[in-house]
Structure formats: C-alpha cells, structure tokens
Scaffold this active site. Sequence first.
Site, short mmCIF file in Angstrom:
data_model
loop_
_atom_site.label_atom_id
_atom_site.label_comp_id
_atom_site.label_asym_id
_atom_site.label_seq_id
_atom_site.Cartn_x
_atom_site.Cartn_y
_atom_site.Cartn_z
N TYR A 1 0.84 -1.21 0.00
CA TYR A 1 0.00 0.00 0.00
C TYR A 1 0.87 1.26 0.00
CZ TYR A 1 -3.05 3.72 1.75
OH TYR A 1 -3.73 4.90 1.92
N ARG B 1 1.29 7.06 -6.59
CA ARG B 1 0.13 7.96 -6.73
C ARG B 1 0.52 9.40 -6.40
NH1 ARG B 1 -5.29 7.08 -3.13
NH2 ARG B 1 -3.71 6.97 -1.50
N ARG C 1 -11.38 13.40 2.82
CA ARG C 1 -12.31 12.51 3.54
C ARG C 1 -13.66 12.42 2.85
NH1 ARG C 1 -9.01 9.36 6.42
NH2 ARG C 1 -7.48 10.61 7.52
N GLU D 1 -13.55 -1.06 6.72
CA GLU D 1 -13.57 0.29 6.15
C GLU D 1 -14.96 0.49 5.54
OE1 GLU D 1 -10.00 1.65 4.11
OE2 GLU D 1 -11.24 2.27 2.41
C1 3EB Z 1 -7.36 5.94 6.20
O1 3EB Z 1 -8.20 6.69 6.67
C2 3EB Z 1 -7.83 4.57 5.83
O2 3EB Z 1 -5.31 5.58 0.11
O3 3EB Z 1 -6.96 6.32 -1.12
C3 3EB Z 1 -9.14 5.33 3.23
C4 3EB Z 1 -9.57 5.98 2.07
C5 3EB Z 1 -7.86 4.84 3.31
C6 3EB Z 1 -8.71 6.15 0.99
C7 3EB Z 1 -6.50 5.86 -0.06
C8 3EB Z 1 -7.01 5.01 2.22
C9 3EB Z 1 -7.43 5.65 1.08
O4 3EB Z 1 -6.17 6.24 6.05
C10 3EB Z 1 -7.37 4.13 4.51
#
Ligand code: 3EB
Length: 343
Positions: free
Chosen positions: A154, A161, A227, A332
């Site tokens: 990841y 990215r 978010r 999630e």
């Molecule tokens: C977090 O809050 C959990 O890498 O695009 C959530 C939403 C999470 C998007 C991303 C990762 C991503 O970090 C993981």
Amino acid sequence: MSSAVPSSLFVASPPGLTTGFASAGELAGGALLGAIVPEALPPALDGVPSLVIGAPVLAGGEWGPEVVRAHGPVRSGVAEGISYRADGRLLFGVLMLEERAQGRDDGATPLQAAAEAAYGRIFRLMEALAYPHLWRAWNYMADINGESFGLERYRQFNVGRYDAFVAAGRLQRASVPAACALGVAEGPLRIAFLASRLPALPVENPRQMSAYEYPPDYGPRSPTFARAALAELGGEELLFVSGTASIVGHLTRHRGDVAGQARETLENIDALLAEVGRLSRPWAQEALAYRIYVRDAASLQAVRVVAEGRLGAHVPMTYVQADICRADLLLEIEACGARPCDA
Ligand code: 3EB
C-alpha cells in the site's frame, strides 16, 4: 436477518439521481456512465465502463452495484488504456494495469510504477476530454498489506500515486479526490475514477488528521485523498464519503476489536457528515448508500449488528470481503449519496 427491501422503495438512491446503488431492473434500462461491481459483472452492464472489484459479497447483494448515472447523450471510448464514458458533465473511467508491465530502472517498485502510470494516464485523459476536476477514485490492488522491496505494498502504491499528483500539479492546488484503497486476492491494479467539468468541494474530518498530512510513520509519501467530496450538479447535491476506518487523529483505534472499530468508524462518518452539514445543509446518515469492506468474513455478524443498529436495517448496505490498507484495520466503510438541491 437479511432485509429484502426493493431498492426502488428506498429514498437513498432513487433512479434519476446521479449516484447510488442500482437495482437489477434499473441496470437493464441503461443510461449509466459507469459502475463499481463487487464480484461478477451482470450482463446488463456489458459495454458500461465497470470496475469489478474482485471482492466476495458477504451480505446486501440485493442492492446491486454502485452506479453513476448519465444525463443526456453519452460519448464512450478507450484512450490511454482507460474505458470511459462521458455525458458533458461527468467523465467516468476504469483502467487495469499489470504491475510487471511497468518495469523501470530508477528503483521504482512495479506497483509504485503502475500507480504512477495509472494516475498519469487518468490525468492526461481528464485534460484531453476537458474534465479537469477529479471527484472520486476507487483503488484496488492485490496483497495490499504484503511487503516487498522493503516496503508494504500500500505504501508503494502511495509513492507512485503521490508522484503522479505532484507531476500533474495537483497537490500544489490541494485538489485531492474522495477515494478508497482496498486489497483483493489477485489481479492487476484496478482504478475507477469520476471527474467533472466543475470542481467538488473536498471535505476533511475534524476527528481525523488529513490523510495527505499523515506523518511518515505510515509510509514515505502520504495518501492523496480527501475525507469526502461534495458537489452540486444540475440541481442535485452529490456526496462521496471516502473509505473511512477506525482512525482518530492518525492512530488506529480498537486494535483486534472489530465491533469497536465499527462503532468508531461510524462515529467518524457522523463527524464528517456534521462537517458537510456545516458547509451546506445537513445530510442524514440514512440518506446515503454504504459499502462496508470487512477484512475477515467471520466478523460479518459483529459488524452488521453495529451498522444496522446505528443506521437501521433498511439503509442500502453492501458487505464485501477485502483487505484494508493498514494491517491493524479490520473494516472500512464508504458511502455515496445524491439528493435534489431543493429537497
Ligand atoms: C485511512 O483513513 C484509511 O489511500 O486512497 C481510506 C480511504 C484509506 C482512501 C486511499 C485510504 C485511502 O487512512 C485508509
């Protein structure tokens, strides 16, 4: 246990609004820009740009796939290896990139190179077709918590990215999309995206540190997402809630306690919706459609009790098995919604 309410009776995704889950009947009607499908592609989606996650459905399959509906005539095509469809307001695209085809000699790992190449292609297509605003990205990759080249996969994805966002000048403008990033059993890097001619408003969560500001404990480059993304389009208000987990500040809460993580995650979504309400008008939790990614299929029941206890049993919720991007995260939750601006 399973609630067989036909989705046509539910207000969260009335046909005609741009985003939601589509019932089988509606899929046959067409007029979709694209779809996110958990497991297997329904024949009705033939020819519709669709991302098949490759995540087993654990419950809630009756809600059907997440769709983006078209308004007016569409243009479809394949460019930059991306299958896309656009309607003059929105562009939806899907691409899959094999990691091993992305070899580079500069030390970039194959997944990092694939992520950078994928986002480079997405940004080029967005510019070429004049949909410069990225609203939402869905990211899926194999073995997301595996480690290779001395770095969790990841985190490799995040480096590629991030570099693509920087190369496109998109971090300087702080224009990051709502997103999710999940692990699946196998296959190439799979990304779907939704872009527009109009900007969306990125929304951050007061309970959580912005992901693009995470400290280096979570990898050499930060994840590039907001978010949530809130937008207005043709008399509709659209909301995309990013993958949300049991993270407060930047720390994972309730390690090893899936019910605790579920409660904390829904608390985070509550706080995010309150923030959205501050920026526009209140959004009820019940007005969204949810996809819940559960790491361990055996914890489905525990998660369901919490989610249905908080949201009610009749809110569209699809549960799928997938790996989450931190090894200590057990679930999630993401969501989408649309409503008329005057509702
Ligand atoms: C977090 O809050 C959990 O890498 O695009 C959530 C939403 C999470 C998007 C991303 C990762 C991503 O970090 C993981």
